[in-house]
Structures are given as structure tokens and as C-alpha cells.
Motif scaffolding. Structure first.
Motif, PDB file in Angstrom:
ATOM      1  N   ILE A  70       0.867  -1.176   0.000  1.00 49.88           N
ATOM      2  CA  ILE A  70       0.000   0.000   0.000  1.00 49.88           C
ATOM      3  C   ILE A  70       0.903   1.224   0.000  1.00 49.88           C
ATOM      4  CG2 ILE A  70      -0.284   0.021   2.511  1.00 49.88           C
ATOM      5  CD1 ILE A  70      -3.216   1.081   1.821  1.00 49.88           C
ATOM      6  N   VAL A  71       0.613   2.144  -0.905  1.00 49.10           N
ATOM      7  CA  VAL A  71       1.418   3.357  -1.044  1.00 49.10           C
ATOM      8  C   VAL A  71       1.017   4.350   0.043  1.00 49.10           C
ATOM      9  CG1 VAL A  71       1.980   5.297  -2.559  1.00 49.10           C
ATOM     10  CG2 VAL A  71       1.678   3.006  -3.537  1.00 49.10           C
ATOM     11  N   LEU A  72       2.025   4.845   0.758  1.00 47.52           N
ATOM     12  CA  LEU A  72       1.805   5.844   1.802  1.00 47.52           C
ATOM     13  C   LEU A  72       1.954   7.257   1.269  1.00 47.52           C
ATOM     14  CD1 LEU A  72       3.892   4.220   4.675  1.00 47.52           C
ATOM     15  CD2 LEU A  72       1.407   4.155   4.367  1.00 47.52           C
ATOM     16  N   SER A  73       2.958   7.463   0.402  1.00 48.49           N
ATOM     17  CA  SER A  73       3.220   8.801  -0.121  1.00 48.49           C
ATOM     18  C   SER A  73       3.975   8.686  -1.440  1.00 48.49           C
ATOM     19  CB  SER A  73       4.029   9.625   0.881  1.00 48.49           C
ATOM     20  OG  SER A  73       5.269   9.014   1.153  1.00 48.49           O
ATOM     21  N   GLY A  74       3.928   9.778  -2.222  1.00 45.87           N
ATOM     22  CA  GLY A  74       4.653   9.853  -3.476  1.00 45.87           C
ATOM     23  C   GLY A  74       3.845   9.410  -4.673  1.00 45.87           C
ATOM     24  N   ARG A  75       4.512   9.428  -5.818  1.00 41.94           N
ATOM     25  CA  ARG A  75       3.872   9.052  -7.082  1.00 41.94           C
ATOM     26  C   ARG A  75       4.878   8.336  -7.973  1.00 41.94           C
ATOM     27  NH1 ARG A  75      -1.133  10.944  -7.587  1.00 41.94           N
ATOM     28  NH2 ARG A  75      -1.713  12.674  -6.252  1.00 41.94           N
ATOM     29  N   ALA A  76       4.372   7.322  -8.673  1.00 42.35           N
ATOM     30  CA  ALA A  76       5.224   6.565  -9.592  1.00 42.35           C
ATOM     31  C   ALA A  76       4.359   5.794 -10.569  1.00 42.35           C
ATOM     32  CB  ALA A  76       6.114   5.596  -8.818  1.00 42.35           C
ATOM     33  N   THR A  77       4.976   5.378 -11.654  1.00 38.27           N
ATOM     34  CA  THR A  77       4.372   4.466 -12.611  1.00 38.27           C
ATOM     35  C   THR A  77       5.252   3.232 -12.654  1.00 38.27           C
ATOM     36  OG1 THR A  77       3.511   6.288 -13.938  1.00 38.27           O
ATOM     37  CG2 THR A  77       3.706   4.147 -15.035  1.00 38.27           C
ATOM     38  N   VAL A  78       4.635   2.062 -12.577  1.00 39.23           N
ATOM     39  CA  VAL A  78       5.360   0.810 -12.733  1.00 39.23           C
ATOM     40  C   VAL A  78       4.960   0.246 -14.090  1.00 39.23           C
ATOM     41  CG1 VAL A  78       5.788  -1.501 -11.841  1.00 39.23           C
ATOM     42  CG2 VAL A  78       5.364   0.387 -10.245  1.00 39.23           C
ATOM     43  N   ALA A  79       5.927   0.213 -15.020  1.00 39.96           N
ATOM     44  CA  ALA A  79       5.702  -0.317 -16.361  1.00 39.96           C
ATOM     45  C   ALA A  79       6.208  -1.759 -16.400  1.00 39.96           C
ATOM     46  CB  ALA A  79       6.445   0.528 -17.392  1.00 39.96           C
ATOM     47  N   PHE A  80       5.500  -2.596 -17.152  1.00 40.88           N
ATOM     48  CA  PHE A  80       5.834  -4.018 -17.243  1.00 40.88           C
ATOM     49  C   PHE A  80       6.486  -4.330 -18.577  1.00 40.88           C
ATOM     50  CE2 PHE A  80       2.330  -3.647 -14.256  1.00 40.88           C
ATOM     51  CZ  PHE A  80       2.833  -4.353 -13.176  1.00 40.88           C
ATOM     52  N   ALA A  81       7.581  -5.101 -18.541  1.00 45.93           N
ATOM     53  CA  ALA A  81       8.319  -5.455 -19.754  1.00 45.93           C
ATOM     54  C   ALA A  81       7.475  -6.276 -20.716  1.00 45.93           C
ATOM     55  CB  ALA A  81       9.594  -6.210 -19.395  1.00 45.93           C
ATOM     56  N   ASP A  82       6.472  -7.009 -20.197  1.00 45.40           N
ATOM     57  CA  ASP A  82       5.655  -7.852 -21.071  1.00 45.40           C
ATOM     58  C   ASP A  82       4.508  -7.085 -21.735  1.00 45.40           C
ATOM     59  OD1 ASP A  82       3.797  -7.516 -19.037  1.00 45.40           O
ATOM     60  OD2 ASP A  82       3.784  -9.624 -18.431  1.00 45.40           O
ATOM     61  N   GLY A  83       4.413  -5.771 -21.495  1.00 44.23           N
ATOM     62  CA  GLY A  83       3.428  -4.947 -22.184  1.00 44.23           C
ATOM     63  C   GLY A  83       2.081  -4.812 -21.502  1.00 44.23           C
ATOM     64  N   ARG A  84       1.874  -5.472 -20.380  1.00 42.34           N
ATOM     65  CA  ARG A  84       0.575  -5.293 -19.694  1.00 42.34           C
ATOM     66  C   ARG A  84       0.454  -3.845 -19.233  1.00 42.34           C
ATOM     67  NH1 ARG A  84       1.302  -9.408 -14.776  1.00 42.34           N
ATOM     68  NH2 ARG A  84       2.984 -10.111 -16.091  1.00 42.34           N
ATOM     69  N   PRO A  85      -0.768  -3.375 -18.956  1.00 41.44           N
ATOM     70  CA  PRO A  85      -0.958  -1.965 -18.569  1.00 41.44           C
ATOM     71  C   PRO A  85      -0.160  -1.603 -17.313  1.00 41.44           C
ATOM     72  CG  PRO A  85      -3.067  -2.997 -19.067  1.00 41.44           C
ATOM     73  CD  PRO A  85      -2.040  -4.095 -19.066  1.00 41.44           C
ATOM     74  N   PRO A  86       0.394  -0.391 -17.294  1.00 44.83           N
ATOM     75  CA  PRO A  86       1.197   0.033 -16.143  1.00 44.83           C
ATOM     76  C   PRO A  86       0.331   0.293 -14.908  1.00 44.83           C
ATOM     77  CG  PRO A  86       0.946   1.834 -17.685  1.00 44.83           C
ATOM     78  CD  PRO A  86       0.334   0.625 -18.338  1.00 44.83           C
ATOM     79  N   LEU A  87       0.979   0.274 -13.757  1.00 51.88           N
ATOM     80  CA  LEU A  87       0.328   0.637 -12.497  1.00 51.88           C
ATOM     81  C   LEU A  87       0.629   2.103 -12.217  1.00 51.88           C
ATOM     82  CD1 LEU A  87       1.427  -2.366 -10.232  1.00 51.88           C
ATOM     83  CD2 LEU A  87      -0.633  -2.168 -11.645  1.00 51.88           C
ATOM     84  N   GLU A  88      -0.380   2.868 -11.859  1.00 53.98           N
ATOM     85  CA  GLU A  88      -0.206   4.264 -11.472  1.00 53.98           C
ATOM     86  C   GLU A  88      -0.301   4.310  -9.952  1.00 53.98           C
ATOM     87  OE1 GLU A  88       0.752   6.592 -13.525  1.00 53.98           O
ATOM     88  OE2 GLU A  88       0.529   5.298 -15.275  1.00 53.98           O
ATOM     89  N   LEU A  89       0.813   4.613  -9.305  1.00 54.28           N
ATOM     90  CA  LEU A  89       0.880   4.573  -7.850  1.00 54.28           C
ATOM     91  C   LEU A  89       0.775   5.973  -7.263  1.00 54.28           C
ATOM     92  CD1 LEU A  89       3.773   1.981  -7.380  1.00 54.28           C
ATOM     93  CD2 LEU A  89       1.322   1.580  -7.723  1.00 54.28           C
ATOM     94  N   LYS A  90      -0.053   6.099  -6.226  1.00 46.16           N
ATOM     95  CA  LYS A  90      -0.230   7.334  -5.470  1.00 46.16           C
ATOM     96  C   LYS A  90      -0.713   6.933  -4.081  1.00 46.16           C
ATOM     97  CE  LYS A  90      -4.913   7.907  -7.129  1.00 46.16           C
ATOM     98  NZ  LYS A  90      -5.860   8.721  -7.839  1.00 46.16           N
ATOM     99  N   PRO A  91      -0.731   7.858  -3.119  1.00 42.44           N
ATOM    100  CA  PRO A  91      -1.137   7.504  -1.766  1.00 42.44           C
ATOM    101  C   PRO A  91      -2.498   6.798  -1.732  1.00 42.44           C
ATOM    102  CG  PRO A  91      -0.185   9.683  -1.783  1.00 42.44           C
ATOM    103  CD  PRO A  91      -0.333   9.259  -3.220  1.00 42.44           C
ATOM    104  N   GLY A  92      -2.544   5.708  -0.964  1.00 45.44           N
ATOM    105  CA  GLY A  92      -3.779   4.941  -0.811  1.00 45.44           C
ATOM    106  C   GLY A  92      -3.923   3.772  -1.756  1.00 45.44           C
ATOM    107  N   VAL A  93      -3.099   3.695  -2.793  1.00 46.80           N
ATOM    108  CA  VAL A  93      -3.202   2.599  -3.763  1.00 46.80           C
ATOM    109  C   VAL A  93      -2.681   1.307  -3.132  1.00 46.80           C
ATOM    110  CG1 VAL A  93      -2.270   1.693  -5.938  1.00 46.80           C
ATOM    111  CG2 VAL A  93      -3.135   4.025  -5.828  1.00 46.80           C
ATOM    112  N   LEU A  94      -3.460   0.250  -3.272  1.00 48.23           N
ATOM    113  CA  LEU A  94      -3.078  -1.090  -2.828  1.00 48.23           C
ATOM    114  C   LEU A  94      -2.744  -1.891  -4.071  1.00 48.23           C
ATOM    115  CD1 LEU A  94      -2.951  -3.260  -0.578  1.00 48.23           C
ATOM    116  CD2 LEU A  94      -5.368  -3.675  -1.006  1.00 48.23           C
ATOM    117  N   GLY A  95      -1.607  -2.565  -4.083  1.00 46.03           N
ATOM    118  CA  GLY A  95      -1.196  -3.300  -5.275  1.00 46.03           C
ATOM    119  C   GLY A  95      -0.580  -4.641  -4.945  1.00 46.03           C
ATOM    120  N   ARG A  96      -0.358  -5.394  -6.004  1.00 46.90           N
ATOM    121  CA  ARG A  96       0.291  -6.696  -5.879  1.00 46.90           C
ATOM    122  C   ARG A  96       1.235  -6.885  -7.055  1.00 46.90           C
ATOM    123  NH1 ARG A  96      -2.379 -12.724  -5.480  1.00 46.90           N
ATOM    124  NH2 ARG A  96      -0.389 -13.788  -5.116  1.00 46.90           N
ATOM    125  N   LEU A  97       2.408  -7.405  -6.775  1.00 43.24           N
ATOM    126  CA  LEU A  97       3.392  -7.730  -7.806  1.00 43.24           C
ATOM    127  C   LEU A  97       3.681  -9.219  -7.743  1.00 43.24           C
ATOM    128  CD1 LEU A  97       5.764  -4.707  -7.215  1.00 43.24           C
ATOM    129  CD2 LEU A  97       4.229  -5.039  -9.167  1.00 43.24           C
TER     130      LEU A  97
END
Length: 117
Positions: A70-97
Motif C-alpha cells: 500500500i502506497v503511503l506517499s509519493g507518485r510513480a508508474t510501474v511499467a511491465f516489460a511484457d506490455g501489460r498496462p502500467p500501475l499508477e501509484l499514489k497515496p492509498g493505492v493497494l497493489g500486488r506484484l
């Protein structure tokens, strides 16, 4: 270097303010900027590790481990080498890798997250 702090049962911490140990990413992972990674391992729950992780503005690559976060602060994009849609990360976003996934982290504001890996 990674710091280790045991989060005791029936206690809490301010994860957004937790002091972290920092290191510079290796050149082979750095695409732009001078990325610094901060982390603090808080403990184990079964076979899972829980901690706080931070990355300064930069562009870098990684091969992921199985992780919920879970993102606490900041902003980022996680791009995937296999071409799947990127993740847009910002505070409050819950993700899985997923383990073994090749990623490119484009961090525009220092990103801090709590992870379970």
C-alpha cells in the motif's frame, strides 16, 4: 543496507515517518537519475516479511518478488516489460506484484510503501 526494527505485538508505528536505511541502486538497474532506496524490515508473519520501502525520483528496473503493498506517499508508474498496462501509484493505492516480473519504476515523487512479501 537495510534496517531491521521489530514491530512488537499490540503496538503501532508511524510508517510515513519511520527512519529508513538508504543505499544507492546498482548502475545496472539505473536508467535515469540517482535512485536511492530506503527500507526498514518490521518483522515476519508466517513466511511473509513486512516492512517499509522508499525510492527517490528516478527511473530504474527490477525483477519483482511476490508482494502486496500500500502506497503511503509519493507518485510513480510501474511499467511491465511484457506490455501489460502500467500501475499508477499514489497515496492509498493497494497493489500486488508477481515474482519474476520485469518492471521499470518511473518515480516522479519519492515513493514510500508498506509491503508484505
Amino acid at each position: 543496507m537495510r534496517s531491521e526494527l521489530e514491530l512488537l505485538a499490540n503496538c503501532c508505528i508511524e510508517a510515513a515517518e519511520l527512519p529508513l536505511s538508504y543505499r544507492t541502486l546498482p548502475p545496472e538497474q539505473t536508467l535515469a537519475g540517482t535512485p536511492r532506496v530506503g527500507s526498514a524490515r518490521l518483522g515476519q508473519m508466517g513466511s511473509r516479511t513486512i516492512g517499509v520501502w522508499e525510492l527517490t525520483p528516478s527511473i530504474s528496473t527490477d525483477i519483482e518478488v511476490d508482494e502486496f503493498f500500500i502506497v503511503l506517499s509519493g507518485r510513480a508508474t510501474v511499467a511491465f516489460a511484457d506490455g501489460r498496462p502500467p500501475l499508477e501509484l499514489k497515496p492509498g493505492v493497494l497493489g500486488r506484484l508477481e515474482a519474476g516480473t520485469a518492471t521499470r519504476w518511473i518515480v516522479t515523487e519519492t515513493l514510500r510503501k508498506v509491503y508484505i512479501a
